[in-house]
Motif scaffolding. Sequence first.
Motif, PDB file in Angstrom:
ATOM      1  N   UNK A 210       0.848  -1.190   0.000  1.00  0.00           N
ATOM      2  CA  UNK A 210       0.000   0.000   0.000  1.00  0.00           C
ATOM      3  C   UNK A 210       0.885   1.241   0.000  1.00  0.00           C
ATOM      4  N   UNK A 211       0.977   1.905  -1.139  1.00  0.00           N
ATOM      5  CA  UNK A 211       1.838   3.083  -1.260  1.00  0.00           C
ATOM      6  C   UNK A 211       1.381   4.222  -0.361  1.00  0.00           C
ATOM      7  N   UNK A 212       0.075   4.350  -0.162  1.00  0.00           N
ATOM      8  CA  UNK A 212      -0.431   5.438   0.681  1.00  0.00           C
ATOM      9  C   UNK A 212       0.096   5.328   2.111  1.00  0.00           C
ATOM     10  N   UNK A 213       0.181   4.102   2.622  1.00  0.00           N
ATOM     11  CA  UNK A 213       0.717   3.917   3.971  1.00  0.00           C
ATOM     12  C   UNK A 213       2.189   4.318   4.022  1.00  0.00           C
ATOM     13  N   UNK A 214       2.928   3.969   2.971  1.00  0.00           N
ATOM     14  CA  UNK A 214       4.338   4.370   2.916  1.00  0.00           C
ATOM     15  C   UNK A 214       4.470   5.884   2.831  1.00  0.00           C
ATOM     16  N   UNK A 215       3.574   6.536   2.055  1.00  0.00           N
ATOM     17  CA  UNK A 215       3.616   7.992   1.952  1.00  0.00           C
ATOM     18  C   UNK A 215       3.371   8.624   3.321  1.00  0.00           C
ATOM     19  N   UNK A 216       2.439   8.059   4.078  1.00  0.00           N
ATOM     20  CA  UNK A 216       2.149   8.566   5.416  1.00  0.00           C
ATOM     21  C   UNK A 216       3.370   8.419   6.322  1.00  0.00           C
ATOM     22  N   UNK A 217       4.051   7.303   6.197  1.00  0.00           N
ATOM     23  CA  UNK A 217       5.262   7.063   7.000  1.00  0.00           C
ATOM     24  C   UNK A 217       6.358   8.054   6.605  1.00  0.00           C
ATOM     25  N   UNK A 218       6.585   8.231   5.309  1.00  0.00           N
ATOM     26  CA  UNK A 218       7.639   9.137   4.836  1.00  0.00           C
ATOM     27  C   UNK A 218       7.371  10.579   5.278  1.00  0.00           C
ATOM     28  N   UNK A 219       6.123  11.031   5.139  1.00  0.00           N
ATOM     29  CA  UNK A 219       5.797  12.404   5.502  1.00  0.00           C
ATOM     30  C   UNK A 219       5.869  12.617   7.008  1.00  0.00           C
ATOM     31  N   UNK A 220       5.444  11.614   7.773  1.00  0.00           N
ATOM     32  CA  UNK A 220       5.539  11.704   9.234  1.00  0.00           C
ATOM     33  C   UNK A 220       6.996  11.717   9.674  1.00  0.00           C
ATOM     34  N   UNK A 221       7.815  10.911   9.001  1.00  0.00           N
ATOM     35  CA  UNK A 221       9.249  10.878   9.314  1.00  0.00           C
ATOM     36  C   UNK A 221       9.896  12.220   9.002  1.00  0.00           C
ATOM     37  N   UNK A 222       9.491  12.823   7.881  1.00  0.00           N
ATOM     38  CA  UNK A 222      10.000  14.147   7.512  1.00  0.00           C
ATOM     39  C   UNK A 222       9.696  15.165   8.612  1.00  0.00           C
ATOM     40  N   UNK A 223       8.451  15.209   9.080  1.00  0.00           N
ATOM     41  CA  UNK A 223       8.078  16.165  10.126  1.00  0.00           C
ATOM     42  C   UNK A 223       8.768  15.840  11.444  1.00  0.00           C
TER      43      UNK A 223
END
Length: 350
Positions: A210-223
């Motif tokens: 699920x790419x959306x879950x990975x996007x959520x992880x990447x953006x949360x990691x960025x913040x």
Amino acid sequence: MTEFFKDLKYLTAYSIPFVLGVAFLFKGVYAFATPIYVFVVVPIFELLLPVIPKNLSASQRSTKAKNILFDGLLYVNIPIVFGLLFHYLSIVATGKFSLFELVGFTFSMGLVLGSNGINVAHELGHRKTFWERTLSKVLLCPSLYMHFYIEHNYGHHQHAATPNDPATARYNQSVYSFWLSSIWGQIKNAATIQKQLLKRENRSFFSSHNDLLWYLIFQSTYLALVGFVFGLNAVALAVLAALVSVLLLESTNYIEHYGLVRRRRPSGRYEPVAEIHSWNSNHVMGRILLYELTRHSDHHYRSSKKYQLLDHHQTSPEMPFGYPTSIVLSLVPPAWFFIMNPRIPSEMKP
């Protein structure tokens, strides 16, 4: 050699981050230099510079299609965007700036994330190579809008100019209403599309695919990294800068398809997307500043075409101004409706 120097016109796209760099250097009132450049200086240039509808010849097209210069100009935006972002976060974390300067720098950083971040990500997201698509997602991350990759490529390009597309503005819909409906609609559509893609592969929504879950992880990691390195205040400002970039994107979406609709056939299916379903602009300043995004009609007609090859179509609806100027105009809905509504083909009006 003459053609080579002509191609360097796309260096103009770096002018927005350049102005921000100058603003960082001089500070004070210069904090607002970038929005003044984008929303005042550029529209003036668009009014003064010519409209160029000319298309490439067959030989020019063949040469430019193979020229790596055009790809390189896109890639250079990555260190520029992230370099400016790092500098922005490092200086605002010091707490030595007035509210006036913080607002100016945050607005300016958001414009760079939108113009040289999301806009370049949009171009790279249509490429065929895995690594270029990955670069697209990397550029979308600081705007916290990585779901755009899924919704735009699998949703918008299929449903543009239909009621099923949240990124198509309706007749007489204001840009402010559109911001809300488009942002929320694209988030929902991205989730729906992701579910459908996973279902085809018999995978759960909570699958590692699920790419959306990975996007959520990447953006949360960025913040989280921003907070760890620069502090909580920097996180809040990073989110605000992301919001500015998203509103710039959605304002662009607004003017690209405003009021245009595809006919529904007796079968219930909509007619194919054609060059008549996007607003086109040949104003030279907007073209080179936005990597030919303003030739949006041809982009939707052939989405795999690289920006330097996009054509003008005589049948495309033409905007009276360039995209940057049109965005400014859209912020005043009565003026926008007054100018644009008569230009919408009569058969497309409700």
